[in-house]
Design a protein around this motif. Structure first.
Motif, PDB file in Angstrom:
ATOM      1  N   SER A  84      42.139  34.009  -1.137  1.00 53.46           N
ATOM      2  CA  SER A  84      43.471  34.319  -0.642  1.00 53.46           C
ATOM      3  C   SER A  84      43.938  35.303  -1.517  1.00 53.46           C
ATOM      4  O   SER A  84      44.986  35.717  -0.859  1.00 53.46           O
ATOM      5  CB  SER A  84      44.227  32.922  -0.534  1.00 53.46           C
ATOM      6  N   GLY A 132      36.232  40.278   7.248  1.00 59.51           N
ATOM      7  CA  GLY A 132      36.094  41.467   6.049  1.00 59.51           C
ATOM      8  C   GLY A 132      35.914  40.864   4.788  1.00 59.51           C
ATOM      9  O   GLY A 132      35.505  39.646   4.524  1.00 59.51           O
ATOM     10  N   GLY A 171      42.978  38.417  -1.572  1.00 58.59           N
ATOM     11  CA  GLY A 171      42.614  39.675  -1.151  1.00 58.59           C
ATOM     12  C   GLY A 171      43.341  40.203   0.052  1.00 58.59           C
ATOM     13  O   GLY A 171      44.727  40.184  -0.144  1.00 58.59           O
ATOM     14  N   ASP A 221      28.771  40.171  -7.736  1.00 55.70           N
ATOM     15  CA  ASP A 221      28.944  39.803  -6.362  1.00 55.70           C
ATOM     16  C   ASP A 221      28.399  38.490  -5.920  1.00 55.70           C
ATOM     17  O   ASP A 221      27.269  38.074  -6.305  1.00 55.70           O
ATOM     18  CB  ASP A 221      27.875  40.872  -5.774  1.00 55.70           C
ATOM     19  N   VAL A 247      35.091  39.298   1.144  1.00 54.72           N
ATOM     20  CA  VAL A 247      33.726  38.289   0.884  1.00 54.72           C
ATOM     21  C   VAL A 247      33.267  37.746   1.990  1.00 54.72           C
ATOM     22  O   VAL A 247      31.811  37.484   1.954  1.00 54.72           O
ATOM     23  CB  VAL A 247      34.409  37.333  -0.146  1.00 54.72           C
ATOM     24  N   ASP A 248      33.919  37.342   3.062  1.00 56.76           N
ATOM     25  CA  ASP A 248      33.306  36.781   4.105  1.00 56.76           C
ATOM     26  C   ASP A 248      32.211  37.920   4.832  1.00 56.76           C
ATOM     27  O   ASP A 248      31.306  37.394   5.075  1.00 56.76           O
ATOM     28  CB  ASP A 248      34.583  36.458   5.031  1.00 56.76           C
ATOM     29  N   ASN A 298      38.068  32.629   7.219  1.00 57.13           N
ATOM     30  CA  ASN A 298      39.516  32.443   8.104  1.00 57.13           C
ATOM     31  C   ASN A 298      39.211  31.218   8.868  1.00 57.13           C
ATOM     32  O   ASN A 298      37.979  30.844   9.285  1.00 57.13           O
ATOM     33  CB  ASN A 298      39.765  33.724   8.905  1.00 57.13           C
TER      34      ASN A 298
HETATM   35  N1  AR6 Z   1      31.795  38.704  -4.185  1.00 59.40           N
HETATM   36  C1  AR6 Z   1      32.985  38.106  -4.875  1.00 59.40           C
HETATM   37  N2  AR6 Z   1      34.105  38.344  -4.542  1.00 59.40           N
HETATM   38  C2  AR6 Z   1      34.188  39.290  -3.590  1.00 59.40           C
HETATM   39  C3  AR6 Z   1      33.207  40.231  -2.681  1.00 59.40           C
HETATM   40  C4  AR6 Z   1      31.896  39.636  -2.993  1.00 59.40           C
HETATM   41  N3  AR6 Z   1      30.834  40.202  -2.421  1.00 59.40           N
HETATM   42  N4  AR6 Z   1      33.778  40.817  -1.858  1.00 59.40           N
HETATM   43  C5  AR6 Z   1      35.215  40.542  -1.927  1.00 59.40           C
HETATM   44  N5  AR6 Z   1      35.247  40.122  -3.160  1.00 59.40           N
HETATM   45  P1  AR6 Z   1      39.280  38.553   0.721  1.00 59.40           P
HETATM   46  P2  AR6 Z   1      41.107  36.250   1.398  1.00 59.40           P
HETATM   47  C6  AR6 Z   1      36.777  39.501  -3.531  1.00 59.40           C
HETATM   48  O1  AR6 Z   1      40.282  39.565   1.269  1.00 59.40           O
HETATM   49  O2  AR6 Z   1      42.333  36.954   0.640  1.00 59.40           O
HETATM   50  C7  AR6 Z   1      38.492  37.780   5.382  1.00 59.40           C
HETATM   51  O3  AR6 Z   1      38.586  38.945   6.474  1.00 59.40           O
HETATM   52  C8  AR6 Z   1      37.832  40.282  -3.065  1.00 59.40           C
HETATM   53  O4  AR6 Z   1      38.067  41.586  -4.193  1.00 59.40           O
HETATM   54  O5  AR6 Z   1      37.880  38.655   1.023  1.00 59.40           O
HETATM   55  O6  AR6 Z   1      40.669  34.846   1.237  1.00 59.40           O
HETATM   56  C9  AR6 Z   1      38.269  36.604   6.124  1.00 59.40           C
HETATM   57  O7  AR6 Z   1      37.585  36.441   7.329  1.00 59.40           O
HETATM   58  C10 AR6 Z   1      39.069  39.311  -3.491  1.00 59.40           C
HETATM   59  O8  AR6 Z   1      39.418  39.356  -5.075  1.00 59.40           O
HETATM   60  O9  AR6 Z   1      39.577  37.212   1.020  1.00 59.40           O
HETATM   61  C11 AR6 Z   1      39.669  36.224   5.967  1.00 59.40           C
HETATM   62  O10 AR6 Z   1      40.269  36.836   7.451  1.00 59.40           O
HETATM   63  C12 AR6 Z   1      38.737  37.863  -3.124  1.00 59.40           C
HETATM   64  O11 AR6 Z   1      37.243  38.095  -2.982  1.00 59.40           O
HETATM   65  C13 AR6 Z   1      40.453  36.932   5.181  1.00 59.40           C
HETATM   66  O12 AR6 Z   1      39.830  38.038   4.803  1.00 59.40           O
HETATM   67  C14 AR6 Z   1      39.201  37.339  -1.817  1.00 59.40           C
HETATM   68  O13 AR6 Z   1      39.478  38.448  -0.963  1.00 59.40           O
HETATM   69  C15 AR6 Z   1      40.370  35.935   3.882  1.00 59.40           C
HETATM   70  O14 AR6 Z   1      41.205  36.505   3.066  1.00 59.40           O
END
Ligand code: AR6
Length: 172
Positions: free
Chosen positions: A117, A31, A119, A10, A33-34, A24
């Motif tokens: 990117s 949502g 997720g 994490d 990781v953000d 974003n």
């Molecule tokens: N630690 C490490 N990785 C994580 C964690 C954590 N605590 N939580 C999730 N991940 P995403 P994106 C992983 O969707 O695709 C947001 O709403 C997750 O499993 O978070 O860049 C922003 O505000 C995945 O492998 O980011 C934007 O609107 C990775 O982090 C949008 O999502 C990225 O997933 C960005 O989308």
């Protein structure tokens, strides 16, 4: 030369100089990781992000880490995957490179990245992982030489496996 590591974990728990947030363009939270980073850092983070007035895709901005163990948070909006013909590869490389360079400019030696990117933005992991590692390796050898350790923090097995495969190919 910087060491590149891939771990399962994490990113909000990482005691490093800077963690990178897959944000974003509003920089006002979301949502994934953000959301986790904003929850762990506390409401001071949103207050620090508001005056930044957002961030363009592939660019990066920095804030303190507030309640996190990390000193800084580097926020970068990666590209939304739209099939690969909309400059997504270049923009994803920009996110990694600009984030690492901004960390180095702020005196950071240890930097942790999530998989940007891949997720909700649906960038294919099989393309993202090698591109991320190659871009980070090149930046660490040129513009960000003060960085000693880069850790890719993977939240799920599929992400970890894609980055481990890409790391093995990189060092061959
Ligand atoms: N630690 C490490 N990785 C994580 C964690 C954590 N605590 N939580 C999730 N991940 P995403 P994106 C992983 O969707 O695709 C947001 O709403 C997750 O499993 O978070 O860049 C922003 O505000 C995945 O492998 O980011 C934007 O609107 C990775 O982090 C949008 O999502 C990225 O997933 C960005 O989308």
């Amino acid at each position: 030369m910087a060491e590149i590591k891939v771990i399962h974990g994490d990113i909000t728990k990482m005691a490093v100089d800077a963690i990178v947030n897959a944000a974003n363009t509003s920089l006002l939270g979301g949502g994934g990781v953000d959301g986790a980073i904003h929850r762990a850092a506390g409401p001071e983070l949103l207050a620090a992000c508001r005056p930044l007035h957002g961030c363009a895709t592939g660019e990066a901005k920095i804030t303190p880490g507030f309640r996190l163990p990390a000193k800084f948070i580097i926020h970068t909006p990666g590209p939304v995957w739209q099939g690969g013909q909309r400059d997504e590869l270049r923009l994803l490389a920009n996110s990694y490179r600009n984030s690492l360079n901004l960390a180095a400019e702020n005196g950071c030696h240890t930097v942790a990245f999530p998989s940007i990117s891949t997720g909700v933005y649906h960038f294919p992991l099989s393309l993202a992982a090698p591109l991320a590692l190659k871009t980070l390796q090149t930046a660490a050898q040129t513009t960000a030489q003060s960085v000693t350790t880069i850790t890719i923090v993977c939240f799920d097995d599929q992400t970890q496996s894609a980055f481990e495969t890409a790391l093995a190919a990189l060092s061959r």
